[in-house]
Scaffold this motif. Structure first.
Motif, PDB file in Angstrom:
ATOM      1  N   VAL A 106       1.734   0.117   3.992  1.00 22.93           N
ATOM      2  CA  VAL A 106       1.507  -0.899   2.965  1.00 22.93           C
ATOM      3  C   VAL A 106       0.239  -1.689   3.257  1.00 22.93           C
ATOM      4  CG1 VAL A 106       2.382  -2.996   1.888  1.00 22.93           C
ATOM      5  CG2 VAL A 106       3.942  -1.122   2.389  1.00 22.93           C
ATOM      6  N   ASN A 154      -2.142  -2.637  -0.117  1.00 20.60           N
ATOM      7  CA  ASN A 154      -1.940  -3.224  -1.442  1.00 20.60           C
ATOM      8  C   ASN A 154      -0.567  -2.890  -2.015  1.00 20.60           C
ATOM      9  OD1 ASN A 154      -4.281  -4.795  -2.298  1.00 20.60           O
ATOM     10  ND2 ASN A 154      -5.429  -2.886  -2.087  1.00 20.60           N
ATOM     11  N   GLY A 155       0.152  -1.981  -1.362  1.00 22.35           N
ATOM     12  CA  GLY A 155       1.529  -1.726  -1.736  1.00 22.35           C
ATOM     13  C   GLY A 155       1.755  -0.810  -2.922  1.00 22.35           C
ATOM     14  N   THR A 156       0.756   0.002  -3.288  1.00 17.63           N
ATOM     15  CA  THR A 156       0.900   0.800  -4.507  1.00 17.63           C
ATOM     16  C   THR A 156       1.911   1.935  -4.365  1.00 17.63           C
ATOM     17  OG1 THR A 156      -1.055   2.099  -3.867  1.00 17.63           O
ATOM     18  CG2 THR A 156      -1.396   0.250  -5.364  1.00 17.63           C
ATOM     19  N   LEU A 173       4.556   1.816  -2.208  1.00 20.26           N
ATOM     20  CA  LEU A 173       5.848   1.153  -2.074  1.00 20.26           C
ATOM     21  C   LEU A 173       6.362   0.685  -3.428  1.00 20.26           C
ATOM     22  CD1 LEU A 173       7.217  -1.106   0.605  1.00 20.26           C
ATOM     23  CD2 LEU A 173       7.227  -1.998  -1.718  1.00 20.26           C
ATOM     24  N   ALA A 220       8.500  -0.815   5.160  1.00 18.59           N
ATOM     25  CA  ALA A 220       7.059  -0.997   4.990  1.00 18.59           C
ATOM     26  C   ALA A 220       6.386  -1.091   6.353  1.00 18.59           C
ATOM     27  CB  ALA A 220       6.783  -2.262   4.180  1.00 18.59           C
ATOM     28  N   GLN A 266       2.835  -1.863   8.538  1.00 14.71           N
ATOM     29  CA  GLN A 266       1.477  -2.396   8.649  1.00 14.71           C
ATOM     30  C   GLN A 266       1.032  -2.288  10.108  1.00 14.71           C
ATOM     31  OE1 GLN A 266       1.685  -6.428   6.537  1.00 14.71           O
ATOM     32  NE2 GLN A 266       0.251  -5.256   5.254  1.00 14.71           N
ATOM     33  N   ILE A 320      -5.085   0.406   5.043  1.00 14.31           N
ATOM     34  CA  ILE A 320      -4.058  -0.611   4.773  1.00 14.31           C
ATOM     35  C   ILE A 320      -4.449  -1.972   5.346  1.00 14.31           C
ATOM     36  CG2 ILE A 320      -2.117   0.976   4.476  1.00 14.31           C
ATOM     37  CD1 ILE A 320      -1.352   0.472   7.394  1.00 14.31           C
ATOM     38  N   ILE A 352       5.842  -7.040  -3.600  1.00 18.30           N
ATOM     39  CA  ILE A 352       6.095  -6.183  -2.437  1.00 18.30           C
ATOM     40  C   ILE A 352       7.213  -6.766  -1.584  1.00 18.30           C
ATOM     41  CG2 ILE A 352       5.101  -5.282  -0.302  1.00 18.30           C
ATOM     42  CD1 ILE A 352       2.342  -5.371  -1.810  1.00 18.30           C
ATOM     43  N   PHE A 369       9.938  -4.775   7.389  1.00 19.86           N
ATOM     44  CA  PHE A 369       8.558  -4.470   7.754  1.00 19.86           C
ATOM     45  C   PHE A 369       8.497  -4.129   9.239  1.00 19.86           C
ATOM     46  CE2 PHE A 369       7.353  -6.259   3.763  1.00 19.86           C
ATOM     47  CZ  PHE A 369       6.071  -5.811   3.494  1.00 19.86           C
ATOM     48  N   CYS A 423       3.168   5.527   9.482  1.00 22.27           N
ATOM     49  CA  CYS A 423       4.633   5.567   9.347  1.00 22.27           C
ATOM     50  C   CYS A 423       5.273   6.422  10.440  1.00 22.27           C
ATOM     51  CB  CYS A 423       5.008   6.084   7.968  1.00 22.27           C
ATOM     52  SG  CYS A 423       4.545   4.939   6.650  1.00 22.27           S
TER      53      CYS A 423
END
Length: 380
Positions: free
Chosen positions: A220, A222-224, A226, A250, A252, A286, A297, A308, A337
């Motif tokens: 994540v 901008n989270g598009t 997710l 999520a 980061q 990210i 988000i 997160f 991930c």
């Protein structure tokens, strides 16, 4: 065509207006669109691309398709599988959203299309604009890897390099987006992009025989991806096509993790005040300090029962080498991930592998521990 709607204040605007943000609050749009149920049993007879889920998409019968979607799902451990979105036409999941943006722009007929990106989204928009015969300009940070800018320019797009951060690049693009006749192909502000990325989850649902894993793990910034996943899960649940919804996990980096900090502080939006300065990170895709859809988000992750996670730079390096040793060479952002959940054994999960390593190369080693790949056991 449907109608744009601001999730913050309810303002609406016709899609044909080319308005790229809410004129009242300046925030990103959602879309007034109700997906119909996708019949699982009919899918084997349909086109082998994301357009097979036509009932769930706000556009149909595209002329801009490059056969995107339907990427393989490969087991990495007994619990964790990877979806190989680096096998998309431009090597990233951004093709899922870019094809809808380009198709929408083709139908609206603007004078020009602009986009901003740290690499992958710009490449995707450039490629699909080339397919649609649309003039395109892509704004990128000055430090964008050469291989990615070469990809963008190879598709005929004009390149605008911007000094400073990823946010500075977005501001430059948004300034140009207000010019008459301009379609801003924003993967952040335009909701058609999210309705493209949601096909990632529709494919999981199909490949797993009408169910989803216990956790959908996504990087994540901008989270598009997710938010697209959350859209799909909501639609599948509303239509009675799944039982339990998966948790959204999520990921980061520790270097740039404003959403993770807000989530673990129990906040509904990004924390204000004296935040630590972001550090350099290998996962530049990210490294977003102020995502415009932060509130959405955070809400999506909480409502899913997810959380997160953050990863270190050493974990990114080790994960890239580990995947390469398994036959999968992915860019540093795309391994975040796997770095976060590769050791999971307690529940089923799927991670996206996005962005081919050929466009960035191996992350530089930080010491002896990061210089040797982990040798995995063969998949049983």
């Amino acid at each position: 065509m449907t109608t744009y709607r601001c999730p913050a204040d309810g303002t609406r605007s016709p899609v044909e207006s080319l308005a790229w943000c809410c004129p009242v609050c300046g925030g990103p749009w959602d879309l007034d669109f109700d997906a119909s149920p996708v019949p699982l049993e009919s899918l084997p007879r349909r086109v082998n691309s994301l357009w097979r889920y036509e009932e769930a998409l706000p556009l149909s019968a595209p002329l801009t398709s490059l056969g995107e979607g339907r990427t393989p799902l490969v087991p990495l451990t007994p619990s964790v599988s990877a979806k190989l979105d680096f096998l998309m036409p431009t090597l990233s999941f951004k093709d899922r959203g870019a094809v809808l943006l380009a198709e929408l722009a083709r139908r609206l007929g603007p004078d020009r299309v602009i986009a901003d990106s740290s690499g992958n989204a710009g490449t995707a928009v450039a490629a699909y604009c080339a397919r649609a015969g649309l003039p395109c300009t892509v704004y990128v940070p000055e430090a964008t890897p050469v291989k990615k800018t070469e990809q963008i320019q190879a598709h005929g797009a004009r390149l605008e390099r911007v000094k400073g951060s990823r946010e500075a690049t977005a501001l430059a693009a948004r300034a140009a987006a207000g010019e008459p006749g301009t379609f801003y192909a924003s993967h952040v502000h335009n909701p058609y992009f999210l309705h493209g990325t949601k096909t990632y989850v529709y494919e999981l649902w199909e490949d797993l025989g009408g169910r989803l894993p216990e956790a959908v793990v996504v990087p994540v910034g901008n989270g598009t991806l997710l938010l697209g996943a959350a859209l799909a899960i909501g639609e599948l649940r509303a239509h009675g096509l799944i039982g339990e919804s998966p948790a959204l996990i999520a990921v980061q980096t520790e270097a740039v993790s404003p959403l993770a900090a807000a989530f673990h502080a129990g906040a509904d939006e990004l924390l204000t005040g004296a935040a630590p300065a972001p550090a350099p990170t290998l996962a530049e895709g990210i490294a977003i300090r102020n995502p415009p859809r932060a509130r959405q988000i955070l809400r999506a992750v909480r409502e899913s029962g997810g959380t997160f996670l953050t990863v270190t730079e050493d974990q990114l390096r080790a994960a890239q080498l580990d995947l390469a040793a398994r036959g999968l060479f992915v860019e540093p952002t795309g391994v975040a991930c796997w770095a976060a959940v590769g050791g999971w054994t307690d529940r089923s999960a799927v991670v996206p592998l996005c962005g081919a390593g050929a466009t960035t190369g191996l992350a530089p080693a930080a010491g002896p521990a990061a210089s040797q790949p982990v040798r995995p056991q063969p998949v049983q």
